[in-house]
Write a protein that holds these residues in place. Sequence first.
Motif, PDB file in Angstrom:
ATOM      1  N   ILE B   3     -66.409  35.287  38.503  1.00 55.27           N
ATOM      2  CA  ILE B   3     -67.317  34.723  39.383  1.00 55.27           C
ATOM      3  C   ILE B   3     -67.927  32.724  38.801  1.00 55.27           C
ATOM      4  N   GLN B   4     -67.438  32.719  37.824  1.00 57.54           N
ATOM      5  CA  GLN B   4     -67.751  31.144  37.181  1.00 57.54           C
ATOM      6  C   GLN B   4     -66.431  30.543  38.486  1.00 57.54           C
ATOM      7  N   ASP B   5     -65.779  30.715  38.527  1.00 60.36           N
ATOM      8  CA  ASP B   5     -64.345  30.353  38.382  1.00 60.36           C
ATOM      9  C   ASP B   5     -64.345  30.378  40.096  1.00 60.36           C
ATOM     10  N   THR B   6     -64.881  31.130  40.771  1.00 57.70           N
ATOM     11  CA  THR B   6     -64.655  31.372  42.288  1.00 57.70           C
ATOM     12  C   THR B   6     -65.924  30.568  42.387  1.00 57.70           C
ATOM     13  N   ILE B   7     -67.243  30.104  42.050  1.00 59.01           N
ATOM     14  CA  ILE B   7     -68.041  29.068  42.638  1.00 59.01           C
ATOM     15  C   ILE B   7     -67.346  27.742  42.347  1.00 59.01           C
ATOM     16  N   LYS B   8     -66.775  27.477  41.250  1.00 59.89           N
ATOM     17  CA  LYS B   8     -66.408  26.521  40.936  1.00 59.89           C
ATOM     18  C   LYS B   8     -64.874  26.363  42.408  1.00 59.89           C
ATOM     19  N   ASN B   9     -64.582  26.815  41.991  1.00 59.80           N
ATOM     20  CA  ASN B   9     -63.793  26.746  43.863  1.00 59.80           C
ATOM     21  C   ASN B   9     -64.548  26.336  44.828  1.00 59.80           C
ATOM     22  N   GLU B  10     -65.433  27.067  45.030  1.00 63.32           N
ATOM     23  CA  GLU B  10     -66.404  27.467  46.481  1.00 63.32           C
ATOM     24  C   GLU B  10     -66.798  25.273  46.626  1.00 63.32           C
ATOM     25  N   VAL B  11     -66.619  25.537  45.414  1.00 61.44           N
ATOM     26  CA  VAL B  11     -67.747  23.843  45.154  1.00 61.44           C
ATOM     27  C   VAL B  11     -67.141  22.447  45.199  1.00 61.44           C
ATOM     28  N   THR B  12     -65.861  23.150  44.632  1.00 58.27           N
ATOM     29  CA  THR B  12     -64.638  21.678  44.829  1.00 58.27           C
ATOM     30  C   THR B  12     -63.692  21.514  45.955  1.00 58.27           C
ATOM     31  N   SER B  13     -63.443  22.799  47.040  1.00 55.90           N
ATOM     32  CA  SER B  13     -62.721  22.888  47.596  1.00 55.90           C
ATOM     33  C   SER B  13     -63.288  22.391  48.563  1.00 55.90           C
ATOM     34  N   ASN B  14     -64.694  22.447  48.685  1.00 50.37           N
ATOM     35  CA  ASN B  14     -65.598  22.172  50.546  1.00 50.37           C
ATOM     36  C   ASN B  14     -66.449  21.158  49.803  1.00 50.37           C
ATOM     37  N   ASP B  15     -66.758  19.970  50.611  1.00 50.45           N
ATOM     38  CA  ASP B  15     -67.490  18.862  50.642  1.00 50.45           C
ATOM     39  C   ASP B  15     -68.820  18.939  50.526  1.00 50.45           C
ATOM     40  N   VAL B  16     -68.833  19.790  50.998  1.00 56.74           N
ATOM     41  CA  VAL B  16     -70.441  20.257  50.658  1.00 56.74           C
ATOM     42  C   VAL B  16     -71.070  21.828  51.035  1.00 56.74           C
ATOM     43  N   VAL B  17     -71.717  21.872  49.906  1.00 57.38           N
ATOM     44  CA  VAL B  17     -71.592  23.708  49.996  1.00 57.38           C
ATOM     45  C   VAL B  17     -73.388  23.529  49.663  1.00 57.38           C
ATOM     46  N   LEU B  18     -74.053  24.525  50.701  1.00 51.00           N
ATOM     47  CA  LEU B  18     -74.957  25.153  49.616  1.00 51.00           C
ATOM     48  C   LEU B  18     -75.484  26.659  49.713  1.00 51.00           C
ATOM     49  N   PHE B  19     -75.560  26.769  49.009  1.00 53.29           N
ATOM     50  CA  PHE B  19     -75.974  28.498  47.990  1.00 53.29           C
ATOM     51  C   PHE B  19     -77.571  28.608  48.631  1.00 53.29           C
ATOM     52  N   MET B  20     -77.752  29.246  49.541  1.00 55.34           N
ATOM     53  CA  MET B  20     -78.324  29.925  50.434  1.00 55.34           C
ATOM     54  C   MET B  20     -79.030  31.657  50.739  1.00 55.34           C
ATOM     55  N   LYS B  21     -79.870  31.825  51.249  1.00 62.19           N
ATOM     56  CA  LYS B  21     -80.479  32.968  51.281  1.00 62.19           C
ATOM     57  C   LYS B  21     -80.326  33.018  52.815  1.00 62.19           C
ATOM     58  N   GLY B  22     -79.809  33.945  54.345  1.00 62.46           N
ATOM     59  CA  GLY B  22     -79.793  33.910  55.280  1.00 62.46           C
ATOM     60  C   GLY B  22     -78.279  33.490  54.749  1.00 62.46           C
ATOM     61  N   THR B  23     -78.342  32.824  56.024  1.00 57.76           N
ATOM     62  CA  THR B  23     -76.610  31.602  56.949  1.00 57.76           C
ATOM     63  C   THR B  23     -77.826  29.966  57.840  1.00 57.76           C
ATOM     64  N   PRO B  24     -76.989  29.395  57.256  1.00 64.46           N
ATOM     65  CA  PRO B  24     -77.567  27.924  58.015  1.00 64.46           C
ATOM     66  C   PRO B  24     -78.324  29.104  59.867  1.00 64.46           C
ATOM     67  N   GLN B  25     -77.627  29.802  60.542  1.00 67.53           N
ATOM     68  CA  GLN B  25     -77.420  30.368  61.648  1.00 67.53           C
ATOM     69  C   GLN B  25     -79.403  31.399  61.644  1.00 67.53           C
ATOM     70  N   PHE B  26     -79.377  32.000  60.377  1.00 68.30           N
ATOM     71  CA  PHE B  26     -80.309  32.715  60.056  1.00 68.30           C
ATOM     72  C   PHE B  26     -80.828  32.919  58.539  1.00 68.30           C
ATOM     73  N   PRO B  27     -81.683  31.073  58.586  1.00 66.72           N
ATOM     74  CA  PRO B  27     -81.595  31.212  57.515  1.00 66.72           C
ATOM     75  C   PRO B  27     -83.221  32.271  56.545  1.00 66.72           C
ATOM     76  N   MET B  28     -82.817  33.302  56.004  1.00 66.82           N
ATOM     77  CA  MET B  28     -84.088  34.096  55.501  1.00 66.82           C
ATOM     78  C   MET B  28     -84.931  34.379  54.421  1.00 66.82           C
ATOM     79  N   CYS B  29     -85.391  32.726  54.169  1.00 67.65           N
ATOM     80  CA  CYS B  29     -86.016  31.845  53.535  1.00 67.65           C
ATOM     81  C   CYS B  29     -86.258  30.510  53.689  1.00 67.65           C
ATOM     82  N   GLY B  30     -87.615  30.522  53.754  1.00 65.60           N
ATOM     83  CA  GLY B  30     -88.549  29.317  54.192  1.00 65.60           C
ATOM     84  C   GLY B  30     -87.651  28.004  52.843  1.00 65.60           C
ATOM     85  N   PHE B  31     -87.405  27.817  52.408  1.00 70.16           N
ATOM     86  CA  PHE B  31     -86.628  26.884  51.137  1.00 70.16           C
ATOM     87  C   PHE B  31     -85.335  26.729  51.707  1.00 70.16           C
ATOM     88  N   SER B  32     -84.430  27.792  52.052  1.00 71.28           N
ATOM     89  CA  SER B  32     -83.626  27.914  52.593  1.00 71.28           C
ATOM     90  C   SER B  32     -83.142  27.196  53.815  1.00 71.28           C
TER      91      SER B  32
END
Lengths: 88, 112
Positions: B3-32
């Motif tokens: 899982i740590q490799d998966t995350i590392k791959n995610e954050v290095t193969s995309n310029d900007v990554v947001l780990f969040m609750k919900g999606t950019p269209q439908f955030p499920m948390c006020g902070f996200s």
Amino acid sequence: MSVRDVMAVKLREALAPTELEVIDESDRHIGHGGWREGGETHFSVKVVSPAFIGKSRVERHRMVNAILAEELAGRVHALAVNAKAPGE
Amino acid sequence: MSIQDTIKNEVTSNDVVLFMKGTPQFPMCGFSGQVVQILDYIGVPYKGVNVLEDEAIRQGIKDYANWPTIPQLYVKGEFIGGCDIVREMFQSGELQSHLAANGIPVKQGAGA
């Protein structure tokens, strides 16, 4: 002692802050994720301490998170942090 | 892949990554949701990863950054911070200049 008071004591002991506010904001999150009956789930911490001098934002937050690790692993669902060094 | 490799791959193969609750269209948390609003406002392209869809990522991302909460924003593989830090950096203009310094286009004039 309330969760709020425990958090305040721990922060005071660890950081010797010149200013410290621990605010229970749970009422603003009623019905949201992580909220529980009785509150004490969502907090906001404002702390000014010389311990933050020369530390980045991420380092400051990590310090606060480490001091409150037990609370964050337990009842506390959300913690907003405003960490400043004196004079900032 | 762990899982740590998966995350590392995610954050290095995309310029900007947001780990969040919900999606950019439908955030499920006020902070996200706050971070989504800021990123949308400054017009930066980013990838949203919904941690609610994957319990292994939800826990794994906390370990990855040694950061106990979500959302978490990454730029070019570097952990930037959570909601409070992103908001502070946006308000001071540092977020916009940090992105620009990394060659990531932001909307002109998208100040605080």
